[in-house]
Design a protein around this motif. Structure first.
Motif, PDB file in Angstrom:
ATOM      1  N   SER A   9       0.819  -1.215   0.000  1.00 18.87           N
ATOM      2  CA  SER A   9       0.000   0.000   0.000  1.00 18.87           C
ATOM      3  C   SER A   9       0.855   1.269   0.000  1.00 18.87           C
ATOM      4  O   SER A   9       0.341   2.359  -0.213  1.00 18.87           O
ATOM      5  CB  SER A   9      -0.945   0.010   1.192  1.00 18.87           C
ATOM      6  OG  SER A   9      -0.199   0.102   2.396  1.00 18.87           O
ATOM      7  N   ARG A  10       2.187   1.127   0.218  1.00 17.69           N
ATOM      8  CA  ARG A  10       3.072   2.295   0.210  1.00 17.69           C
ATOM      9  C   ARG A  10       3.484   2.620  -1.222  1.00 17.69           C
ATOM     10  O   ARG A  10       3.593   1.729  -2.058  1.00 17.69           O
ATOM     11  CB  ARG A  10       4.325   1.999   1.044  1.00 17.69           C
ATOM     12  CG  ARG A  10       4.014   1.790   2.512  1.00 17.69           C
ATOM     13  CD  ARG A  10       5.235   1.301   3.266  1.00 17.69           C
ATOM     14  NE  ARG A  10       6.309   2.289   3.209  1.00 17.69           N
ATOM     15  CZ  ARG A  10       7.589   1.991   3.325  1.00 17.69           C
ATOM     16  NH1 ARG A  10       7.974   0.732   3.457  1.00 17.69           N
ATOM     17  NH2 ARG A  10       8.507   2.934   3.294  1.00 17.69           N
ATOM     18  N   PRO A  11       3.764   3.880  -1.487  1.00 14.42           N
ATOM     19  CA  PRO A  11       4.205   4.242  -2.845  1.00 14.42           C
ATOM     20  C   PRO A  11       5.565   3.618  -3.168  1.00 14.42           C
ATOM     21  O   PRO A  11       6.367   3.348  -2.270  1.00 14.42           O
ATOM     22  CB  PRO A  11       4.314   5.762  -2.810  1.00 14.42           C
ATOM     23  CG  PRO A  11       3.880   6.214  -1.475  1.00 14.42           C
ATOM     24  CD  PRO A  11       3.608   5.036  -0.623  1.00 14.42           C
ATOM     25  N   ALA A  12       5.819   3.422  -4.448  1.00 18.51           N
ATOM     26  CA  ALA A  12       7.067   2.800  -4.890  1.00 18.51           C
ATOM     27  C   ALA A  12       8.277   3.591  -4.425  1.00 18.51           C
ATOM     28  O   ALA A  12       9.301   3.022  -4.045  1.00 18.51           O
ATOM     29  CB  ALA A  12       7.069   2.669  -6.409  1.00 18.51           C
ATOM     30  N   ALA A  13       8.186   4.927  -4.422  1.00 20.90           N
ATOM     31  CA  ALA A  13       9.318   5.763  -4.010  1.00 20.90           C
ATOM     32  C   ALA A  13       9.682   5.520  -2.542  1.00 20.90           C
ATOM     33  O   ALA A  13      10.860   5.482  -2.181  1.00 20.90           O
ATOM     34  CB  ALA A  13       8.981   7.237  -4.233  1.00 20.90           C
ATOM     35  N   ALA A  14       8.669   5.330  -1.712  1.00 25.09           N
ATOM     36  CA  ALA A  14       8.915   5.087  -0.288  1.00 25.09           C
ATOM     37  C   ALA A  14       9.573   3.723  -0.081  1.00 25.09           C
ATOM     38  O   ALA A  14      10.503   3.586   0.726  1.00 25.09           O
ATOM     39  CB  ALA A  14       7.607   5.165   0.497  1.00 25.09           C
ATOM     40  N   ARG A  15       9.111   2.727  -0.835  1.00 27.66           N
ATOM     41  CA  ARG A  15       9.720   1.394  -0.723  1.00 27.66           C
ATOM     42  C   ARG A  15      11.163   1.432  -1.196  1.00 27.66           C
ATOM     43  O   ARG A  15      12.062   0.839  -0.596  1.00 27.66           O
ATOM     44  CB  ARG A  15       8.919   0.369  -1.530  1.00 27.66           C
ATOM     45  CG  ARG A  15       7.549   0.079  -0.926  1.00 27.66           C
ATOM     46  CD  ARG A  15       6.954  -1.204  -1.480  1.00 27.66           C
ATOM     47  NE  ARG A  15       6.949  -1.287  -2.931  1.00 27.66           N
ATOM     48  CZ  ARG A  15       6.005  -0.790  -3.725  1.00 27.66           C
ATOM     49  NH1 ARG A  15       4.967  -0.162  -3.207  1.00 27.66           N
ATOM     50  NH2 ARG A  15       6.074  -0.934  -5.027  1.00 27.66           N
ATOM     51  N   SER A  16      11.418   2.169  -2.278  1.00 27.87           N
ATOM     52  CA  SER A  16      12.768   2.274  -2.829  1.00 27.87           C
ATOM     53  C   SER A  16      13.698   2.976  -1.842  1.00 27.87           C
ATOM     54  O   SER A  16      14.837   2.567  -1.649  1.00 27.87           O
ATOM     55  CB  SER A  16      12.727   3.042  -4.151  1.00 27.87           C
ATOM     56  OG  SER A  16      14.018   3.181  -4.675  1.00 27.87           O
ATOM     57  N   ALA A  17      13.195   4.027  -1.201  1.00 22.62           N
ATOM     58  CA  ALA A  17      14.002   4.759  -0.225  1.00 22.62           C
ATOM     59  C   ALA A  17      14.359   3.850   0.951  1.00 22.62           C
ATOM     60  O   ALA A  17      15.500   3.866   1.436  1.00 22.62           O
ATOM     61  CB  ALA A  17      13.245   5.992   0.266  1.00 22.62           C
ATOM     62  N   SER A  18      13.403   3.035   1.387  1.00 20.23           N
ATOM     63  CA  SER A  18      13.664   2.102   2.491  1.00 20.23           C
ATOM     64  C   SER A  18      14.721   1.086   2.091  1.00 20.23           C
ATOM     65  O   SER A  18      15.609   0.753   2.885  1.00 20.23           O
ATOM     66  CB  SER A  18      12.385   1.360   2.888  1.00 20.23           C
ATOM     67  OG  SER A  18      11.476   2.241   3.481  1.00 20.23           O
ATOM     68  N   ALA A  19      14.639   0.600   0.873  1.00 21.47           N
ATOM     69  CA  ALA A  19      15.595  -0.392   0.396  1.00 21.47           C
ATOM     70  C   ALA A  19      17.000   0.205   0.326  1.00 21.47           C
ATOM     71  O   ALA A  19      17.985  -0.440   0.714  1.00 21.47           O
ATOM     72  CB  ALA A  19      15.171  -0.914  -0.968  1.00 21.47           C
ATOM     73  N   LYS A  20      17.112   1.445  -0.160  1.00 22.90           N
ATOM     74  CA  LYS A  20      18.413   2.108  -0.242  1.00 22.90           C
ATOM     75  C   LYS A  20      18.994   2.336   1.151  1.00 22.90           C
ATOM     76  O   LYS A  20      20.196   2.161   1.383  1.00 22.90           O
ATOM     77  CB  LYS A  20      18.278   3.439  -0.986  1.00 22.90           C
ATOM     78  CG  LYS A  20      18.058   3.274  -2.474  1.00 22.90           C
ATOM     79  CD  LYS A  20      17.816   4.609  -3.143  1.00 22.90           C
ATOM     80  CE  LYS A  20      17.484   4.422  -4.620  1.00 22.90           C
ATOM     81  NZ  LYS A  20      17.042   5.666  -5.250  1.00 22.90           N
ATOM     82  N   LYS A  21      18.139   2.748   2.078  1.00 22.73           N
ATOM     83  CA  LYS A  21      18.588   2.988   3.452  1.00 22.73           C
ATOM     84  C   LYS A  21      19.080   1.688   4.084  1.00 22.73           C
ATOM     85  O   LYS A  21      20.118   1.655   4.758  1.00 22.73           O
ATOM     86  CB  LYS A  21      17.440   3.574   4.274  1.00 22.73           C
ATOM     87  CG  LYS A  21      17.825   3.952   5.687  1.00 22.73           C
ATOM     88  CD  LYS A  21      16.654   4.595   6.417  1.00 22.73           C
ATOM     89  CE  LYS A  21      17.035   4.919   7.850  1.00 22.73           C
ATOM     90  NZ  LYS A  21      15.900   5.461   8.594  1.00 22.73           N
ATOM     91  N   ALA A  22      18.350   0.593   3.863  1.00 22.12           N
ATOM     92  CA  ALA A  22      18.737  -0.711   4.411  1.00 22.12           C
ATOM     93  C   ALA A  22      20.064  -1.175   3.819  1.00 22.12           C
ATOM     94  O   ALA A  22      20.933  -1.684   4.541  1.00 22.12           O
ATOM     95  CB  ALA A  22      17.647  -1.746   4.132  1.00 22.12           C
ATOM     96  N   ALA A  23      20.245  -0.966   2.510  1.00 19.99           N
ATOM     97  CA  ALA A  23      21.496  -1.359   1.860  1.00 19.99           C
ATOM     98  C   ALA A  23      22.671  -0.571   2.428  1.00 19.99           C
ATOM     99  O   ALA A  23      23.749  -1.129   2.682  1.00 19.99           O
ATOM    100  CB  ALA A  23      21.384  -1.144   0.352  1.00 19.99           C
TER     101      ALA A  23
END
Length: 104
Positions: free
Chosen positions: A79-93
């Motif tokens: 339900s989250r926008p793609a940009a928010a998911r991408s930002a989370s993934a970058k932060k985790a990496a």
């Protein structure tokens, strides 16, 4: 009836326990422990063996809670926008990279 007596279980429950036990044994669990876990799982899913008489005793055993995982998982993330998911993934990496450098 002594503890551990399986005479009150239905054929379906016994098949279910056998199948679960086989799965545990395939993963290296001892036969005795696999059997114990299998019957604990059947009790959890179906509420124990069949009871005598009474209204509402014939309950279905076809949809235990353990089968709902696929429906429940991932709903919040989707339900989250793609940009928010991408930002989370970058932060985790970045965090993993930082931790790797620190622990090396």
């Amino acid at each position: 009836m002594p503890r551990g007596d399986k005479s009150k279980y239905t054929d379906k429950q016994e098949r279910k326990a056998d199948h679960i036990a086989e799965g545990y044994e395939a993963r290296g669990v001892s036969e005795k422990e696999a059997e114990r876990r299998a019957w604990a799982t059947v009790n959890k899913d179906d509420g124990g063996g069949k009871k005598s008489g009474g209204s509402g005793r014939g309950k279905s055993t076809s949809h235990p809670v353990s089968h709902k995982g696929g429906k429940l998982g991932g709903e919040a993330s989707a339900s989250r926008p793609a940009a928010a998911r991408s930002a989370s993934a970058k932060k985790a990496a970045a965090t993993r990279k930082r931790h790797e450098a620190h622990n090396a």
